[in-house]
Scaffold this active site. Sequence first.
Site, PDB file in Angstrom:
ATOM      1  N   ALA A  56       0.792  -1.230   0.000  1.00  0.00           N
ATOM      2  CA  ALA A  56       0.000   0.000   0.000  1.00  0.00           C
ATOM      3  C   ALA A  56       0.835   1.297   0.000  1.00  0.00           C
ATOM      4  O   ALA A  56       0.621   2.178  -0.846  1.00  0.00           O
ATOM      5  CB  ALA A  56      -0.979  -0.029   1.168  1.00  0.00           C
ATOM      6  N   ARG A  94      -5.354  -0.522  -9.142  1.00  0.00           N
ATOM      7  CA  ARG A  94      -5.619  -1.526  -8.099  1.00  0.00           C
ATOM      8  C   ARG A  94      -6.630  -0.925  -7.123  1.00  0.00           C
ATOM      9  O   ARG A  94      -6.453   0.202  -6.674  1.00  0.00           O
ATOM     10  CB  ARG A  94      -4.333  -1.936  -7.376  1.00  0.00           C
ATOM     11  CG  ARG A  94      -3.358  -2.668  -8.300  1.00  0.00           C
ATOM     12  CD  ARG A  94      -2.283  -3.392  -7.544  1.00  0.00           C
ATOM     13  NE  ARG A  94      -2.802  -4.499  -6.763  1.00  0.00           N
ATOM     14  CZ  ARG A  94      -2.107  -5.093  -5.793  1.00  0.00           C
ATOM     15  NH1 ARG A  94      -0.883  -4.685  -5.491  1.00  0.00           N
ATOM     16  NH2 ARG A  94      -2.620  -6.102  -5.118  1.00  0.00           N
ATOM     17  N   ASP A 247      -3.849  -2.738   3.974  1.00  0.00           N
ATOM     18  CA  ASP A 247      -4.017  -2.027   2.699  1.00  0.00           C
ATOM     19  C   ASP A 247      -5.087  -0.945   2.809  1.00  0.00           C
ATOM     20  O   ASP A 247      -5.114  -0.003   2.014  1.00  0.00           O
ATOM     21  CB  ASP A 247      -4.380  -3.029   1.601  1.00  0.00           C
ATOM     22  CG  ASP A 247      -3.233  -4.005   1.410  1.00  0.00           C
ATOM     23  OD1 ASP A 247      -2.339  -3.718   0.614  1.00  0.00           O
ATOM     24  OD2 ASP A 247      -3.195  -5.020   2.116  1.00  0.00           O
ATOM     25  N   LYS A 258      -3.780  -8.657   3.079  1.00  0.00           N
ATOM     26  CA  LYS A 258      -3.640  -9.789   2.155  1.00  0.00           C
ATOM     27  C   LYS A 258      -4.500 -10.977   2.574  1.00  0.00           C
ATOM     28  O   LYS A 258      -4.606 -11.288   3.750  1.00  0.00           O
ATOM     29  CB  LYS A 258      -2.160 -10.176   2.101  1.00  0.00           C
ATOM     30  CG  LYS A 258      -1.792 -11.273   1.158  1.00  0.00           C
ATOM     31  CD  LYS A 258      -2.159 -11.059  -0.287  1.00  0.00           C
ATOM     32  CE  LYS A 258      -1.796  -9.721  -0.852  1.00  0.00           C
ATOM     33  NZ  LYS A 258      -1.628  -9.628  -2.264  1.00  0.00           N
TER      34      LYS A 258
HETATM   35  O1  MRU Z   1       0.175  -4.831  -3.110  1.00  0.00           O
HETATM   36  P1  MRU Z   1       0.080  -6.160  -2.462  1.00  0.00           P
HETATM   37  O2  MRU Z   1      -1.049  -7.005  -2.947  1.00  0.00           O
HETATM   38  O3  MRU Z   1       1.378  -6.888  -2.455  1.00  0.00           O
HETATM   39  O4  MRU Z   1      -0.242  -5.710  -1.004  1.00  0.00           O
HETATM   40  C1  MRU Z   1      -0.443  -6.646  -0.123  1.00  0.00           C
HETATM   41  C2  MRU Z   1       0.490  -6.565   0.960  1.00  0.00           C
HETATM   42  O5  MRU Z   1       1.667  -6.536   0.770  1.00  0.00           O
HETATM   43  C3  MRU Z   1      -0.099  -6.531   2.209  1.00  0.00           C
HETATM   44  O6  MRU Z   1      -1.385  -6.928   2.341  1.00  0.00           O
HETATM   45  C4  MRU Z   1       0.527  -5.727   3.251  1.00  0.00           C
HETATM   46  O7  MRU Z   1       0.363  -6.330   4.448  1.00  0.00           O
HETATM   47  C5  MRU Z   1       0.028  -4.319   3.283  1.00  0.00           C
HETATM   48  S1  MRU Z   1       1.100  -3.227   2.518  1.00  0.00           S
HETATM   49  C6  MRU Z   1       2.141  -2.669   3.790  1.00  0.00           C
END
Ligand code: MRU
Length: 367
Positions: A56, A94, A247, A258
């Site tokens: 994010a 996204r 996110d 995630k």
């Molecule tokens: O962009 P993505 O799908 O890779 O993001 C997902 C993540 O990396 C995470 O969900 C994360 O924990 C949040 S971003 C600091």
Amino acid sequence: MHIDGKHYHTIWVKEDDSKIIQVIDQRLLPFRFGIYDLKTVEDTYFAIREMIVRGAPLIGVTAAYGMYLALLEFTGGDLKKHLHEKADYLKSSRPTAVNLAFAVDQMVDFVLEHRLVDDLAGKTLQKANQLKASEIDFGDKIGETGLTIIEELYKKKGDTINILTHCNAGWLACIDWGTATAPVYKAHLQGIPVHVWVDETRPRNQGARLTAYELGQEGVPHTVITDNTGGHLMQHGLVDMVIVGSDRTTINGDVANKIGTYLKALAANDNSVPFYVALPSSTFDPDLEDGIRDIPIEERNAAEVAEIEGWDGSETRTVRLIPEKSKVANFGFDVTPARLVTGLITERGLCEANKQSIQYLFPEFKK
Ligand code: MRU
């Protein structure tokens, strides 16, 4: 943070050409290291969409530089219309990470407010640089806040603190430090023995590929586990705390992260393991109340589930995993309800996952 001992950020302005933004190509890690150039808004869209950059905070900062590139592409006519078109285009890359819209909107406002000043392009680049610098600062401060929690646990336990994290909310997802990993790095630097259980081994293997890689580069002891292992470890007292990133987090403290994070939170709750979410202010969505109802969840390409990519010793190869005719569902994120969250680790300190506590730390989120 470091790659082979050299300090890197995930994104920077090319040294001899300020019209080019460079990023680490995260599709290649951990097997190869490569740098990808962003020269246009389309390159920026592609980099976010294809997850050359991801996470994010990094998505937000990349989009901010994308709006700088949008300004460079402006050849005359209606600037406001041009910026809004490019902003909508980038925002559509996204849907779940709110940092994207947050950063793009700030850039549009900045350019429109300063449209009559000298060297607008230079000032817009500075604005994107500032957003980048504040994300680094957020990670640093999140690290300090989280460190106090790890220190407390270490005082009680007097032995290695086992931390489970899901996916990559590390420096690769941000610019430096990370969100979930920032407290881990701070504790490691202080000499507190920490060990990290690393998961998100499907669908994109971001724990296995990226978190394991960055922790390894910093010398932090860690073990990669499959996504289904966390509950077993918690039942056996092998996890002292969970720290994940986010996110998008609603004003009531519901956390999108995630896919699979929710199941970790359930297991943590059942085993009285503290479950923390580390996030910067740029990841809060003060306009949303109910995360399960309101946060848009990205559905990604079936190939991420149907196939897997790995290193055969000399090159990356992709192989099929499932029967050719089977259908696939691939939700990128899930929402952990606030009631399962022990606390939110932010750049302004620790708060509870509820509206009152979030607005106390961030009064600007009050309507
Ligand atoms: O962009 P993505 O799908 O890779 O993001 C997902 C993540 O990396 C995470 O969900 C994360 O924990 C949040 S971003 C600091």
